[in-house]
Design a protein around this motif. Structure first.
Motif, PDB file in Angstrom:
ATOM      1  N   HIS A 254       0.847  -1.193   0.000  1.00 60.83           N
ATOM      2  CA  HIS A 254       0.000   0.000   0.000  1.00 60.83           C
ATOM      3  C   HIS A 254       0.883   1.243   0.000  1.00 60.83           C
TER       4      HIS A 254
ATOM      5  N   GLU B 121       1.808   3.876   2.942  1.00 61.56           N
ATOM      6  CA  GLU B 121       2.319   3.397   4.222  1.00 61.56           C
ATOM      7  C   GLU B 121       3.831   3.614   4.262  1.00 61.56           C
TER       8      GLU B 121
ATOM      9  N   ARG C 201      -3.396   4.641  -1.905  1.00 67.16           N
ATOM     10  CA  ARG C 201      -3.220   3.307  -1.325  1.00 67.16           C
ATOM     11  C   ARG C 201      -2.847   2.290  -2.404  1.00 67.16           C
TER      12      ARG C 201
ATOM     13  N   HIS D 134       2.601  -3.722   6.850  1.00 65.25           N
ATOM     14  CA  HIS D 134       1.663  -2.641   6.547  1.00 65.25           C
ATOM     15  C   HIS D 134       1.664  -1.631   7.693  1.00 65.25           C
ATOM     16  N   SER D 135       0.938  -0.526   7.490  1.00 67.89           N
ATOM     17  CA  SER D 135       0.652   0.384   8.578  1.00 67.89           C
ATOM     18  C   SER D 135      -0.768   0.898   8.364  1.00 67.89           C
TER      19      SER D 135
HETATM   20 ZN   LIG Z   1      -1.778  -1.685   4.125  1.00 67.54          ZN
END
Ligand SMILES: [Zn+2]
Length: 715
Positions: A437, A440, A495, A575-576
């Motif tokens: 994404h 992030e 994203r 991820h974040s």
């Molecule tokens: Zn993510």
């Protein structure tokens, strides 16, 4: 016109967004007194923590393809979701009973935090510098319902002790059951707090609450329900109760001093390969991405009145930026509609009637361009302009709209680092990959800090050297560089990737920030195409699954690397944000909430025991403890994510595949609230995340080494 509306924040924390918000990069946020309103300009996009009116409102949002940044879940009985939305969308939600409680991040914050981080790094250089806990199930049938304490955990961080509990009632269908937890500390202090019902996909799961502060170590916990149920007393367990080996003297870390763009990451990979020749291979992954490119586009006409969207078939940088398009009146009666392209100008000559009046419609013009210039141009009638008389308009200049000037506009080669003494497949493999994404930004900092720690310490620390003797480590720092370039240069909340599969009116450039495929919904197991929940067929949705499984270069690269190296047995998808630690199953079907198959008991034990070790290692850096309620299978602790990469790695390739969501909520002792950190926090926070989660990845390497040793021992 900019419409400003005001909302009253329910929480005691509130941030005033000034009028400067409409100028990204100059906005300032000032913490103000309790219950000040959160205001947001109608056209401003921000990441906002919103308390929704009810579950139905959340379900409608999800169905509409809203950009859901973080877990929608009951917190203190409220349904909380972090959403990327405009002031106008927030106004609409608020009118329907929602309340904004925290502006986590505004549009200008990302570029400001990036610039701050680079400036500070230069200055330094210049200066020369889940799953239910085993053994916790206790039931006692006293009242009408029976209560099972599924989890009761405590820990201390930053001098504050927290208690978290999860309790299930047998009265699953009664939405009004209230459950209260009572606790007692070793020195006799007592207290209590409520738990809240948690449903997912319409199914009762359990009652729970976010971690609650308690004065010291709790030694007893009991749950009671409003129906008269009383649980047996349990002793809360220390979480995660696993401590990594202490760092040896001289252990090297802190290799990250600014946010890193894909160009920076490319340079870092090159430097590491040069510096640690004996320990590193660089692998070019097989699928080049589209690159930081878009079709050039223009409105022919005025979209507020009548317009046709004209775009180039090739990308803007392929000679199409600056091409012009216009409509002209032939000035003579009874002329047919005509299309010509000369000297980089597309000219549509409108048809006329016997009186010499132009009679072509928007639809006529779009159809004529598509029929006669199909190799160069694609035209669509702007939403709302169908059937309208086409005005004389233009010339309008086609442009790809991309703002980045230092990004190479060509297909991108995604790279992986391979680290180890024996890079020949003879050792157990670990894969860490990040930035599926785009927005992030902290996640490649985690994987690159991890990679450099392993390499630098392999020369000075025998224990690290031994790890790289026994384990073959693969790292993909940025899976989605095109989206990342767009996030850094154009739209920080991007994203998805940059591939636009939209057709018809959805190609209107007003949707330019909504195009792209959600890379982590484009994999083959438990996918949208298989009927699983948590991805969308709408090309403008934040969770758009793509045109088919593995339709995208980015997802294909991850799987290609894993397949080419069958010694990979463990993987971490970074991820974040939000502070989660998860593993399969990551998706379920809507009807009956049927998940992908649960791991076996042995595998579940491996997932949870390893998770506790890794959570302990993360906490070693600055005391960040990932909550037990956010440690477990994806489908249980976050949401169903149809077609995510970890599920394909696990179910198809037999890899123990996990997901981090780095960037845990921070406890604000002044307000007694857990606060979200967002995708692009001030660099100090991103730096902290890189350090603590890199430690978690080092522990994952130890887990892999131990797993290989145990397998060797048992033959
Ligand atoms: Zn993510």
């Amino acid at each position: 016109m900019i419409v400003r509306r005001r909302w009253t924040a329910a929480a005691t924390t509130a941030i005033l967004i000034s009028a400067a918000l409409s100028h990204p990069g100059t906005a300032t946020a000032a913490p103000v007194a309790d219950t000040a309103p959160i205001t947001l300009a109608a056209t401003e996009t921000a990441l906002v923590r919103v308390q929704l009116r009810d579950q139905a409102q959340l379900d409608r949002l999800v169905a509409s393809g809203v950009d859901l940044a973080n877990l929608p879940r009951a917190r203190d009985g409220r349904i909380i979701a972090d959403l990327v939305l405009t002031g106008a969308q927030l106004a609409d939600l608020t009118a329907r009973g929602a309340t904004a409680t925290q502006v986590v991040q505004r549009a200008g914050d990302g570029s400001r935090h990036f610039a701050d981080s680079v400036r500070a790094a230069r200055a330094r250089t210049a200066a020369g510098l889940g799953a239910p806990a085993a053994g916790q199930r206790t039931t006692a049938a006293v009242g009408v319902d029976t209560l099972a304490v599924q989890q009761a955990y405590w820990w201390t961080t930053g001098g504050q002790t927290f208690l978290q509990a999860q309790v299930a009632t047998t009265a699953t269908d009664d939405p009004d059951v209230e459950i209260t937890v009572s606790w007692r500390t070793a020195d006799g202090v007592t207290g209590s707090f409520p738990l809240y019902r948690f449903e997912d996909s319409g199914e009762y799961q359990y009652h729970y609450n976010v971690p609650q502060p308690v004065p010291s170590r709790p030694v007893q916990l009991t749950a009671t329900s409003s129906l008269g149920g009383v649980s047996r007393a349990v002793t809360p367990t220390l979480w995660p109760n696993a401590t990594p080996p202490p760092l040896p003297a001289g252990y090297q870390k802190d290799f990250i001093d600014a946010y890193l763009t894909p160009v920076d990451i490319q340079a870092r990979i090159k430097r590491l390969a040069r510096q640690y020749r004996d320990l590193v291979d660089v692998i070019d992954l097989p699928n080049k991405t589209q690159g930081y490119r878009r079709n050039a586009v223009a409105y022919l006409g005025d979209p507020a009145v009548a317009a046709v969207v004209v775009e180039s078939v090739r990308f803007g940088d392929q000679g199409m930026n600056g091409v012009q398009v216009r409509t002209v009146d032939p000035g003579r009666p009874n002329r047919p509609l005509a299309v010509g392209y000369r000297d980089r100008v597309l000219t549509v000559t409108l048809a006329t009637d016997a009186a010499g009046k132009t009679v072509s419609t928007t639809d006529d013009v779009a159809a004529a361009v598509n029929a006669r210039q199909a190799n160069r141009f694609r035209a669509t009638v702007e939403d709302g302009s169908t059937g309208l008389p086409m005005p004389v308009a233009g010339p309008a200049r086609l442009d790809d709209g991309l703002q980045g000037t230092e990004v190479p506009a060509k297909p991108w080669t995604v790279q992986a680092l391979r680290l180890g003494v024996h890079r020949d497949g003879s050792r157990i493999g670990v894969l860490a990959y990040s930035q599926e994404h785009a927005r992030e930004w902290a996640t490649p900092l985690v994987t690159l800090e991890f990679a450099e720690r392993m390499l630098a310490n392999a020369r000075t620390d025998p224990a690290t050297r031994e790890l790289l003797e026994q384990v073959d480590v693969f790292v993909i720092p940025t899976v989605n560089p095109d989206g990342a370039n767009y996030s850094f240069n154009d739209y920080n909340f991007q994203r998805k990737n940059l591939v636009n599969h939209c057709e018809g009116p959805a190609r209107d450039p007003k949707y330019r920030t909504s195009w792209g495929v959600d890379v982590n919904r484009n994999y083959t197991v438990g996918s949208y195409f298989d009927g699983y929940v948590g991805a969308s067929a709408n090309c403008l949705s934040g969770n758009y699954a793509g045109t088919a499984e593995l339709s995208e270069a980015e997802s294909g690269n991850v799987i290609a690397l894993a397949k080419a190296h069958p010694n990979i047995r463990f993987a971490m998808n970074v991820h974040s944000y939000g502070g989660y630690f998860m593993w399969p199953p990551g998706a379920y079907r809507a009807d009956g909430r049927i998940t992908l198959p649960r791991p076996s008991i042995d595998e579940s034990t491996l997932f949870l025991d390893s998770a506790r070790r890794i959570v302990g290692a993360i906490a070693q850096e600055r005391g960040t403890v990932t909550w037990p309620s956010q440690t477990g299978p994806v489908a249980d602790v976050l949401y169903s994510a149809a077609g995510n990469s970890a599920d394909q790695l696990y179910y198809e390739l037999g890899i123990f595949a996990w997901d981090f969501e780095v960037g845990n909520d921070r406890w604000n002792p002044a307000t007694g609230e857990w606060e979200g950190v967002g995708f692009q926090p001030p660099f100090d926070e991103a730096h902290g995340e890189s350090q603590e989660y890199a430690g978690g990845l080092v522990e994952l390497v130890r887990v892999a080494r131990d797993h290989a040793a145990a397998e060797a021992a048992t033959g």
